[in-house]
Design a protein around this motif. Structure first.
Motif, short mmCIF file in Angstrom:
data_model
loop_
_atom_site.label_atom_id
_atom_site.label_comp_id
_atom_site.label_asym_id
_atom_site.label_seq_id
_atom_site.Cartn_x
_atom_site.Cartn_y
_atom_site.Cartn_z
N GLU A 1 -17.50 33.63 46.83
CA GLU A 1 -16.81 33.19 45.62
C GLU A 1 -16.83 34.34 44.64
O GLU A 1 -17.87 34.95 44.41
CB GLU A 1 -17.50 31.98 45.00
CG GLU A 1 -16.82 31.52 43.72
CD GLU A 1 -17.54 30.37 43.05
OE1 GLU A 1 -16.85 29.55 42.44
OE2 GLU A 1 -18.77 30.29 43.14
N LYS B 1 -16.02 35.24 40.69
CA LYS B 1 -15.73 34.80 39.33
C LYS B 1 -15.54 36.06 38.51
O LYS B 1 -16.43 36.90 38.45
CB LYS B 1 -16.88 33.97 38.76
CG LYS B 1 -17.09 32.66 39.44
CD LYS B 1 -18.24 31.89 38.81
CE LYS B 1 -18.48 30.61 39.57
NZ LYS B 1 -19.60 29.86 39.00
N PHE C 1 -6.04 31.13 43.61
CA PHE C 1 -7.16 31.28 42.69
C PHE C 1 -6.96 30.32 41.54
O PHE C 1 -5.87 29.80 41.33
CB PHE C 1 -7.32 32.73 42.19
CG PHE C 1 -6.05 33.38 41.72
CD1 PHE C 1 -5.65 33.30 40.40
CD2 PHE C 1 -5.26 34.10 42.61
CE1 PHE C 1 -4.48 33.91 39.97
CE2 PHE C 1 -4.10 34.72 42.18
CZ PHE C 1 -3.70 34.62 40.86
N LYS D 1 -11.16 33.23 32.88
CA LYS D 1 -12.01 33.29 34.07
C LYS D 1 -11.15 32.99 35.28
O LYS D 1 -10.45 31.98 35.33
CB LYS D 1 -13.15 32.28 33.98
CG LYS D 1 -14.07 32.30 35.19
CD LYS D 1 -15.33 31.48 34.94
CE LYS D 1 -15.21 30.14 35.57
NZ LYS D 1 -16.47 29.37 35.52
N GLU E 1 -11.33 32.33 39.33
CA GLU E 1 -12.24 31.96 40.41
C GLU E 1 -11.46 31.91 41.71
O GLU E 1 -10.35 31.39 41.76
CB GLU E 1 -12.87 30.59 40.17
CG GLU E 1 -13.86 30.56 39.05
CD GLU E 1 -14.61 29.23 38.95
OE1 GLU E 1 -14.43 28.34 39.82
OE2 GLU E 1 -15.37 29.08 38.00
#
Length: 114
Positions: A3, A5, A28, A60, A62
């Motif tokens: 993952e 971030k 994403f 952000k 992810e």
């Protein structure tokens, strides 16, 4: 699986997203938020109605990808999210033990059974 971030400046999101998609990283999630810390750029900080101190708008990103593709994503993020100013952001990489597709109950790890 890994993952990623990444916390980046809001104005760099379109450029980063464009280059991720051009490199076949289609999937994403993006969150908008407010960051507080030593990295705040005084030219872009703003007073928030929700919090009683100055903030910096951040985004952000992810995503979960194969381990072998992590370096490519980090290269894209560092190249296209960079402004050279304070608050350019951070990237975190974590392990993903397994995932479960909600629609089908399918697990990505053969040691886990649905």
């Amino acid at each position: 699986m890994k993952e990623i971030k990444a916390f980046i400046q809001k104005e760099k999101l379109n450029e980063v997203a464009k280059h991720l998609k051009e490199n076949q990283f289609c999937c994403f999630t993006v969150f908008e938020g407010e960051g507080v810390g030593d990295y705040i750029d005084p030219e872009t900080e703003f007073p928030s109605l929700d919090f009683p101190f100055l903030h910096h708008k951040v985004v952000k990103i992810e995503m979960v990808i194969e381990k072998e593709k992590v370096d490519k994503v980090i290269d894209i993020l560092t190249k296209h999210a960079q402004t050279g100013k304070n608050g350019d952001g951070l990237i975190y990489v974590s392990n993903i033990d397994y995932s479960v597709r909600i629609k089908t109950g399918e697990h990505n790890n053969s040691s886990r059974k649905a």
